[in-house]
Design an enzyme around this catalytic site. Structure first.
Site, PDB file in Angstrom:
ATOM      1  N   LYS A  43       0.662  -1.251   0.042  1.00 20.19           N
ATOM      2  CA  LYS A  43      -0.135  -0.544  -0.151  1.00 20.19           C
ATOM      3  C   LYS A  43       0.537   0.977  -0.020  1.00 20.19           C
ATOM      4  O   LYS A  43       0.172   2.467  -0.747  1.00 20.19           O
ATOM      5  CB  LYS A  43      -0.463  -0.301   1.031  1.00 20.19           C
ATOM      6  CG  LYS A  43      -2.066  -0.749   1.643  1.00 20.19           C
ATOM      7  CD  LYS A  43      -2.556  -1.011   2.999  1.00 20.19           C
ATOM      8  CE  LYS A  43      -2.332  -1.019   3.898  1.00 20.19           C
ATOM      9  NZ  LYS A  43      -0.961  -2.155   3.990  1.00 20.19           N
ATOM     10  N   ARG A 122      -8.531   1.717  10.502  1.00 20.21           N
ATOM     11  CA  ARG A 122      -7.814   0.400  10.389  1.00 20.21           C
ATOM     12  C   ARG A 122      -8.885  -0.958  10.900  1.00 20.21           C
ATOM     13  O   ARG A 122      -8.614  -1.987  11.008  1.00 20.21           O
ATOM     14  CB  ARG A 122      -6.552   0.037  11.050  1.00 20.21           C
ATOM     15  CG  ARG A 122      -5.407  -0.408   9.989  1.00 20.21           C
ATOM     16  CD  ARG A 122      -4.050  -0.451  10.600  1.00 20.21           C
ATOM     17  NE  ARG A 122      -3.094  -0.654  10.492  1.00 20.21           N
ATOM     18  CZ  ARG A 122      -2.393   0.018   9.800  1.00 20.21           C
ATOM     19  NH1 ARG A 122      -2.334   0.691   9.168  1.00 20.21           N
ATOM     20  NH2 ARG A 122      -1.091  -1.088   9.480  1.00 20.21           N
ATOM     21  N   ARG A 161      11.477  -7.143   3.739  1.00 18.96           N
ATOM     22  CA  ARG A 161      11.776  -5.077   3.132  1.00 18.96           C
ATOM     23  C   ARG A 161      12.748  -4.735   4.283  1.00 18.96           C
ATOM     24  O   ARG A 161      12.905  -4.887   5.561  1.00 18.96           O
ATOM     25  CB  ARG A 161      10.419  -4.909   3.482  1.00 18.96           C
ATOM     26  CG  ARG A 161      10.119  -3.465   3.755  1.00 18.96           C
ATOM     27  CD  ARG A 161       8.468  -2.834   3.738  1.00 18.96           C
ATOM     28  NE  ARG A 161       8.196  -3.134   4.849  1.00 18.96           N
ATOM     29  CZ  ARG A 161       6.607  -2.914   5.486  1.00 18.96           C
ATOM     30  NH1 ARG A 161       6.290  -2.428   4.385  1.00 18.96           N
ATOM     31  NH2 ARG A 161       6.247  -3.094   6.179  1.00 18.96           N
ATOM     32  N   ARG A 194      12.340  -2.542   9.723  1.00 18.44           N
ATOM     33  CA  ARG A 194      11.317  -1.750  10.892  1.00 18.44           C
ATOM     34  C   ARG A 194      11.809  -3.096  12.069  1.00 18.44           C
ATOM     35  O   ARG A 194      11.217  -4.203  11.810  1.00 18.44           O
ATOM     36  CB  ARG A 194      10.265  -1.362  10.593  1.00 18.44           C
ATOM     37  CG  ARG A 194      10.619  -0.236   9.318  1.00 18.44           C
ATOM     38  CD  ARG A 194       9.060  -0.263   8.443  1.00 18.44           C
ATOM     39  NE  ARG A 194       7.949  -0.869   9.253  1.00 18.44           N
ATOM     40  CZ  ARG A 194       6.587  -0.721   8.499  1.00 18.44           C
ATOM     41  NH1 ARG A 194       6.753  -0.028   7.272  1.00 18.44           N
ATOM     42  NH2 ARG A 194       5.699  -0.429   8.879  1.00 18.44           N
ATOM     43  N   ARG A 205       0.651  -8.628  13.852  1.00 19.68           N
ATOM     44  CA  ARG A 205       0.549  -7.852  12.646  1.00 19.68           C
ATOM     45  C   ARG A 205      -0.896  -8.488  11.881  1.00 19.68           C
ATOM     46  O   ARG A 205      -1.675  -7.263  11.606  1.00 19.68           O
ATOM     47  CB  ARG A 205       1.334  -7.044  12.462  1.00 19.68           C
ATOM     48  CG  ARG A 205       1.624  -6.314  12.948  1.00 19.68           C
ATOM     49  CD  ARG A 205       3.016  -5.553  11.779  1.00 19.68           C
ATOM     50  NE  ARG A 205       2.775  -4.586  10.878  1.00 19.68           N
ATOM     51  CZ  ARG A 205       4.043  -4.358  10.025  1.00 19.68           C
ATOM     52  NH1 ARG A 205       4.553  -4.513  10.008  1.00 19.68           N
ATOM     53  NH2 ARG A 205       3.567  -3.727   8.689  1.00 19.68           N
TER      54      ARG A 205
END
Ligand code: AMP
Length: 258
Positions: A43, A122, A161, A194, A205
């Site tokens: 996103k 969310r 990532r 992260r 998550r």
């Protein structure tokens, strides 16, 4: 990259006291979009690409939290400190904190260039709160893009990532490696993983997404706003698919208005 773009989003990243140094240009038909999809579906990358194509401002609530965590000029408020603890564990920040944070930044929703909300809403509570904010300002959402990808691909994307500490550019150790390991191609900044992209946080998550965020798909579908987009392939391929859907939506909106 950080300079121009972060300057542009100062009002969003720093809150009501800050002004964007180069506000978005006025658009004849400003897009007011929400991007939905599990963490890691891409996103943020799509929001950046869409920002460049549509001129609408990229408004990410995760970026607001990360900006607060790295600010050195002032200490985070107690509510923000608590929010950052949730974030470090990979849990959702409570609705009351998030909704208050967005309400404080509601000027960004009125941006003449439009907006692209990434990572917000969310939960159904946040979706209701946003609906109310928009109605108060007589603003209508143009569409809600829902990016879909199988779970195993999402986990692989998240764990590989790497993000630039300075300009926030995103790389992937396998699919989009930097030219020099550990360093950003754009600004030479250090790449880091992260905290919430570590395996233990990813599981938390994904569970939060399934229980709290997935019901939003139904919520926006019922409002006739949902545009499903398959999120596999390169960022450019996904962007092309998204723009195709938005074009169809634009034509449909025009037809409805005439
Ligand atoms: P993101 O960059 O959107 O994946 O957000 C990173 C983290 O910030 C999330 O895992 C949450 O802890 C927190 N966060 C960001 N946006 C929200 C939101 N709308 N509601 C609750 N927590 C959020």
């Amino acid at each position: 990259m950080s300079d121009a773009r972060d300057g542009d989003r100062a009002a969003w990243l720093q809150g009501p006291g800050a002004e964007c140094s180069s506000p978005a240009a006025e658009q004849e038909h400003p897009w007011r979009l929400i991007l939905l999809g599990a963490p890691g579906v891409g996103k943020g990358t799509q929001a950046d690409l869409l920002h460049k194509r549509l001129g609408a401002c990229h408004l990410s609530t995760g970026d607001v939290f990360r900006a607060a965590a790295t600010r050195t000029d002032c200490a985070p408020s107690p509510a923000m400190q608590q929010a950052l603890e949730y974030m470090r564990r990979g849990e959702l920040v409570p609705d009351a904190t998030v909704s208050e944070m967005v309400r404080e930044r509601r000027g960004c929703l009125r941006c003449r260039g439009g907006f692209i909300l990434d990572g917000y809403p969310r939960t159904l509570g946040q979706a209701e709160s946003l609906k109310q904010l928009l109605e108060e300002d007589s603003l209508a959402l143009s569409a809600v893009v829902n990016y879909a990808l199988p779970l195993h691909e999402i986990v692989e994307r998240l764990s590989g990532r790497r993000t630039c500490q300075q300009c926030k550019a995103v790389f992937h150790v396998i699919h989009q490696p930097p030219r020099t390991e550990g360093l950003c191609d754009r600004c030479g900044g250090r790449l880091y993983q992260r905290e919430d992209d570590r395996p233990e946080s990813i599981t938390v998550r994904m569970t939060a997404y399934e229980t709290s965020t997935a019901p939003l798909i139904r919520f926006y579908d019922d409002l006739g706003l949902l545009l499903p987009v398959v999120a596999d392939g390169s960022p450019e391929q996904i962007l092309a698919r998204t723009l195709g859907e938005l074009e169809k939506r634009h034509a449909w909106n025009q037809q409805k208005a005439s």
